[in-house]
Design a protein around this motif. Structure first.
Motif, mmCIF file in Angstrom:
data_model
loop_
_atom_site.group_PDB
_atom_site.id
_atom_site.type_symbol
_atom_site.label_atom_id
_atom_site.label_comp_id
_atom_site.label_asym_id
_atom_site.label_seq_id
_atom_site.Cartn_x
_atom_site.Cartn_y
_atom_site.Cartn_z
ATOM 1 N N ALA A 1 30.635 39.392 45.552
ATOM 2 C CA ALA A 1 30.728 40.338 44.440
ATOM 3 C C ALA A 1 32.153 40.908 44.345
ATOM 4 O O ALA A 1 32.688 41.101 43.261
ATOM 5 C CB ALA A 1 29.722 41.464 44.629
ATOM 6 N N LYS A 2 32.757 41.150 45.498
ATOM 7 C CA LYS A 2 34.076 41.788 45.519
ATOM 8 C C LYS A 2 35.233 40.825 45.241
ATOM 9 O O LYS A 2 36.256 41.231 44.704
ATOM 10 C CB LYS A 2 34.290 42.489 46.862
ATOM 11 N N VAL A 3 35.074 39.563 45.611
ATOM 12 C CA VAL A 3 36.150 38.581 45.412
ATOM 13 C C VAL A 3 36.523 38.520 43.933
ATOM 14 O O VAL A 3 37.691 38.552 43.571
ATOM 15 C CB VAL A 3 35.727 37.179 45.923
ATOM 16 N N ASN A 4 35.506 38.450 43.069
ATOM 17 C CA ASN A 4 35.744 38.365 41.634
ATOM 18 C C ASN A 4 36.504 39.552 41.086
ATOM 19 O O ASN A 4 37.445 39.390 40.312
ATOM 20 C CB ASN A 4 34.404 38.267 40.893
ATOM 21 N N ASP A 5 36.090 40.752 41.482
ATOM 22 C CA ASP A 5 36.721 41.973 40.965
ATOM 23 C C ASP A 5 38.098 42.220 41.570
ATOM 24 O O ASP A 5 39.015 42.634 40.893
ATOM 25 C CB ASP A 5 35.841 43.196 41.285
ATOM 26 N N TYR A 6 38.206 41.949 42.859
ATOM 27 C CA TYR A 6 39.406 42.323 43.609
ATOM 28 C C TYR A 6 40.503 41.257 43.562
ATOM 29 O O TYR A 6 41.680 41.562 43.624
ATOM 30 C CB TYR A 6 38.977 42.614 45.061
ATOM 31 N N GLN A 7 40.100 40.000 43.457
ATOM 32 C CA GLN A 7 41.027 38.867 43.442
ATOM 33 C C GLN A 7 42.071 38.936 44.558
ATOM 34 O O GLN A 7 43.264 39.107 44.301
ATOM 35 C CB GLN A 7 41.698 38.768 42.070
ATOM 36 N N PRO A 8 41.618 38.830 45.793
ATOM 37 C CA PRO A 8 42.537 38.969 46.936
ATOM 38 C C PRO A 8 43.526 37.810 47.052
ATOM 39 O O PRO A 8 43.270 36.721 46.538
ATOM 40 C CB PRO A 8 41.586 38.969 48.140
ATOM 41 N N ASP A 9 44.644 38.082 47.725
ATOM 42 C CA ASP A 9 45.638 37.044 48.011
ATOM 43 C C ASP A 9 45.204 36.238 49.232
ATOM 44 O O ASP A 9 45.641 35.106 49.423
ATOM 45 C CB ASP A 9 47.005 37.673 48.332
ATOM 46 N N LEU A 10 44.393 36.871 50.067
ATOM 47 C CA LEU A 10 44.005 36.270 51.337
ATOM 48 C C LEU A 10 42.661 36.855 51.771
ATOM 49 O O LEU A 10 42.397 38.030 51.528
ATOM 50 C CB LEU A 10 45.077 36.605 52.385
ATOM 51 N N ILE A 11 41.841 36.018 52.392
ATOM 52 C CA ILE A 11 40.517 36.471 52.827
ATOM 53 C C ILE A 11 40.328 36.172 54.319
ATOM 54 O O ILE A 11 40.581 35.049 54.766
ATOM 55 C CB ILE A 11 39.400 35.743 52.029
ATOM 56 N N PHE A 12 39.895 37.188 55.072
ATOM 57 C CA PHE A 12 39.469 36.979 56.462
ATOM 58 C C PHE A 12 37.951 37.011 56.440
ATOM 59 O O PHE A 12 37.358 37.940 55.891
ATOM 60 C CB PHE A 12 39.986 38.092 57.384
ATOM 61 N N CYS A 13 37.325 35.991 57.033
ATOM 62 C CA CYS A 13 35.872 35.893 56.959
ATOM 63 C C CYS A 13 35.257 35.614 58.322
ATOM 64 O O CYS A 13 35.559 34.606 58.955
ATOM 65 C CB CYS A 13 35.517 34.769 55.973
ATOM 66 N N ASP A 14 34.401 36.515 58.756
ATOM 67 C CA ASP A 14 33.676 36.350 60.014
ATOM 68 C C ASP A 14 32.730 35.153 59.881
ATOM 69 O O ASP A 14 32.237 34.862 58.786
ATOM 70 C CB ASP A 14 32.876 37.643 60.270
ATOM 71 N N VAL B 1 40.811 32.695 56.164
ATOM 72 C CA VAL B 1 40.990 32.575 57.613
ATOM 73 C C VAL B 1 39.684 33.014 58.269
ATOM 74 O O VAL B 1 39.215 34.130 58.034
ATOM 75 C CB VAL B 1 42.170 33.443 58.106
ATOM 76 N N MET B 2 39.081 32.133 59.058
ATOM 77 C CA MET B 2 37.813 32.449 59.705
ATOM 78 C C MET B 2 38.049 33.350 60.922
ATOM 79 O O MET B 2 39.052 33.201 61.622
ATOM 80 C CB MET B 2 37.105 31.169 60.167
ATOM 81 N N LEU B 3 37.124 34.268 61.144
ATOM 82 C CA LEU B 3 37.172 35.149 62.315
ATOM 83 C C LEU B 3 35.976 34.811 63.203
ATOM 84 O O LEU B 3 34.855 34.723 62.712
ATOM 85 C CB LEU B 3 37.043 36.613 61.893
ATOM 86 N N SER B 4 36.229 34.624 64.486
ATOM 87 C CA SER B 4 35.101 34.355 65.382
ATOM 88 C C SER B 4 35.382 34.849 66.781
ATOM 89 O O SER B 4 36.523 34.854 67.233
ATOM 90 C CB SER B 4 34.810 32.861 65.436
ATOM 91 N N SER B 5 34.329 35.245 67.462
ATOM 92 C CA SER B 5 34.483 35.672 68.850
ATOM 93 C C SER B 5 34.492 34.462 69.783
ATOM 94 O O SER B 5 34.811 34.575 70.949
ATOM 95 C CB SER B 5 33.365 36.638 69.234
#
Length: 130
Positions: free
Chosen positions: A43-56, A83-87
């Motif tokens: 929902a936020k990607v569309n409104d915010y249009q980020p330059d970069l996304i970090f995703c767990d 960029v994926m985030l993982s433990s």
């Protein structure tokens, strides 16, 4: 557009990770939007249009791989670095992340330097691609 500040979306179901990422990114002069799961993020990607996304990767309802794949299927965001985030620092996770279109992989807990370095690297590339 300034070369320092990027719009960064951080998707993670851990409040601690979201908060630390937000603090680090703001200290680095970036704008930050937070999402607590994949649906929230879409929902936020569309409104915010980020330059970069970090995703767990490990999240309830919609995991990071699914979230990344959906974002990448949208022509408007196909070029947005994810960029994926993982433990876990697993070879399999990295390969699977690449398959759904992620650019890189950051192991949690990350340091401020690692996070900001990743943003500079991919944010600059994303701006050139626009």
């Amino acid at each position: 557009m300034s070369t320092t500040g990027f719009k960064v979306l951080v998707i993670d179901d851990s409040n601690t990770i979201r908060r630390s990422a937000e603090i680090f990114l703001k200290q680095g002069g970036h704008e930050v939007m937070l999402a607590e799961d994949g649906f929230d993020a879409l929902a936020k990607v569309n409104d915010y249009q980020p330059d970069l996304i970090f995703c767990d990767i490990l999240m309830p309802r919609l995991d990071g791989y699914q979230t990344c794949a959906i974002i990448k299927r949208n022509a408007r965001f196909a070029g947005t670095p994810v960029v994926m985030l993982s433990s876990k620092d697993g070879v399999f996770d990295k390969a699977r992340g690449r398959m759904v279109g992620s650019q890189d992989y950051l192991t949690k807990p990350f340091t401020k330097d690692q996070l900001l370095q990743t943003v500079q690297q991919f944010g600059a590339a994303a701006q050139q691609a626009q």
